[in-house]
Design a protein around this motif. Structure first.
Motif, PDB file in Angstrom:
ATOM      1  N   HIS A  74      32.676  34.398 103.310  1.00  0.00           N
ATOM      2  CA  HIS A  74      33.772  34.262 102.342  1.00  0.00           C
ATOM      3  C   HIS A  74      33.221  34.256 100.964  1.00  0.00           C
ATOM      4  O   HIS A  74      32.107  33.944 100.511  1.00  0.00           O
ATOM      5  N   GLY A  75      34.243  34.749 100.086  1.00  0.00           N
ATOM      6  CA  GLY A  75      33.930  35.055  98.733  1.00  0.00           C
ATOM      7  C   GLY A  75      33.927  33.602  97.955  1.00  0.00           C
ATOM      8  O   GLY A  75      34.197  32.662  98.402  1.00  0.00           O
ATOM      9  N   ASP A  77      34.636  31.564  94.319  1.00  0.00           N
ATOM     10  CA  ASP A  77      35.739  31.379  93.131  1.00  0.00           C
ATOM     11  C   ASP A  77      34.623  31.727  91.711  1.00  0.00           C
ATOM     12  O   ASP A  77      33.512  31.352  91.965  1.00  0.00           O
ATOM     13  N   GLU A 129      32.673  38.645  95.563  1.00  0.00           N
ATOM     14  CA  GLU A 129      33.548  39.048  96.570  1.00  0.00           C
ATOM     15  C   GLU A 129      32.488  38.761  98.101  1.00  0.00           C
ATOM     16  O   GLU A 129      31.511  38.683  98.067  1.00  0.00           O
ATOM     17  N   GLY A 130      33.677  38.477  99.077  1.00  0.00           N
ATOM     18  CA  GLY A 130      32.817  38.216 100.465  1.00  0.00           C
ATOM     19  C   GLY A 130      32.401  39.477 101.071  1.00  0.00           C
ATOM     20  O   GLY A 130      32.669  40.635 100.755  1.00  0.00           O
ATOM     21  N   ARG A 142      38.292  39.707 108.094  1.00  0.00           N
ATOM     22  CA  ARG A 142      38.374  39.778 106.677  1.00  0.00           C
ATOM     23  C   ARG A 142      37.864  38.329 105.841  1.00  0.00           C
ATOM     24  O   ARG A 142      38.280  37.310 106.370  1.00  0.00           O
ATOM     25  N   LYS A 145      39.037  35.989  99.802  1.00  0.00           N
ATOM     26  CA  LYS A 145      38.621  36.251  98.498  1.00  0.00           C
ATOM     27  C   LYS A 145      38.416  35.250  97.559  1.00  0.00           C
ATOM     28  O   LYS A 145      39.106  34.104  97.524  1.00  0.00           O
ATOM     29  N   LYS A 147      38.703  33.312  94.032  1.00  0.00           N
ATOM     30  CA  LYS A 147      39.640  33.108  92.949  1.00  0.00           C
ATOM     31  C   LYS A 147      39.142  33.283  91.636  1.00  0.00           C
ATOM     32  O   LYS A 147      38.133  32.759  91.312  1.00  0.00           O
TER      33      LYS A 147
END
Length: 254
Positions: A74-75, A77, A129-130, A142, A145, A147
């Motif tokens: 995962h992305g 923040d 970005e993830g 997916r 993202k 933030k």
């Protein structure tokens, strides 16, 4: 010989197991094993080396982890990087300067935080970005993202042309509270200037709503206004000095 293919509920693992043939029955060939795995929908993350090993020799009533998916990363923040101390100062947290002999100097508390004009205060780092993942069934996972982070707002500050940093627009005292940055040209002492504040040295104006206690010094690049009285203290200003109730310095005030 029979073979069972299982996929975990999250579709991230594929497992196979075998039941021993009876009455001289034949074993499954490697091609037959691969076909059954494919028919179960498993197409990603297959351990080919393990399959080759199973083809030569295998256990019965034993589960082989034959395929593994790749989890998504995962992305992250965005984050703010501050170039000044955001914790602030309060009387309960002040620490006087300790001298080499172990004594303390209550005149040097360094409670005023000042910044210069155009000084960098805060920098925003963009989100990271993830990386997508994949199930053993070949379905993409997916990533969440990251933030964007918002820059603080306030007075006497400006945002850089790329929108990723904040600078001071004046020289003065910086204050940070509840995500807001304010810079003021006037440092205000709500009560007496003395033991609670230590000596005060500020590039702008200084306003003391109380009095100035004996033995302490106030130095300002601009004006100094004392609404109380001044004891045996020293006041130095680059501009005007206004004393609302005069000096009671016993000829030792400066």
């Amino acid at each position: 010989e029979s073979m069972k293919v299982e996929v975990t509920r999250d579709k991230m693992l594929g497992v196979i197991s075998f039941t021993e043939p009876e009455n001289g029955g034949s074993k499954l060939t490697l091609d037959e094993i691969k076909k059954k795995i494919k028919n179960a929908g498993i197409i990603y993350g297959i351990n080919e080396e393990l399959l080759d090993s199973i083809d030569k020799e295998r256990k019965y009533d034993y589960k082989y982890l034959i395929a593994s998916g790749t989890p998504a990363v995962h992305g992250e923040d965005g984050r703010l990087e501050f170039f000044f101390d955001t914790k602030g100062c309060s009387c309960s947290s002040l620490k006087p300067k300790e001298n080499e002999d172990g004594s303390v100097d209550f005149k040097k508390l360094d409670i005023i935080k000042t910044v210069k004009k155009d000084e960098l205060l805060v920098k925003a780092h963009p989100p990271i970005e993830g990386t997508p993942g994949m199930t053993v069934l070949g379905k993409e996972i997916r990533p969440a993202k990251g933030k964007k982070v918002k820059l603080p707002k306030g007075k006497n500050i400006y945002t850089s042309s790329d929108g990723m940093a904040i600078h001071s627009s004046i020289e003065g005292q910086i204050m940070y509270n509840l995500g807001t940055i304010n810079i003021t040209e006037t440092y205000v002492v709500e009560e007496n200037a003395g033991v609670a504040t230590g000596n005060i040295d500020f590039p702008g104006n200084i306003l003391v709503r109380g009095s100035v206690e004996s033995g302490f010094e106030i130095k300002a690049g601009g004006n100094v206004e004392v609404q109380g009285y001044v004891e045996e203290a020293t006041i130095i200003a680059g501009g005007n000095i206004v004393l609302r109730h005069g000096i009671q310095g016993k000829d030792n005030g400066k």
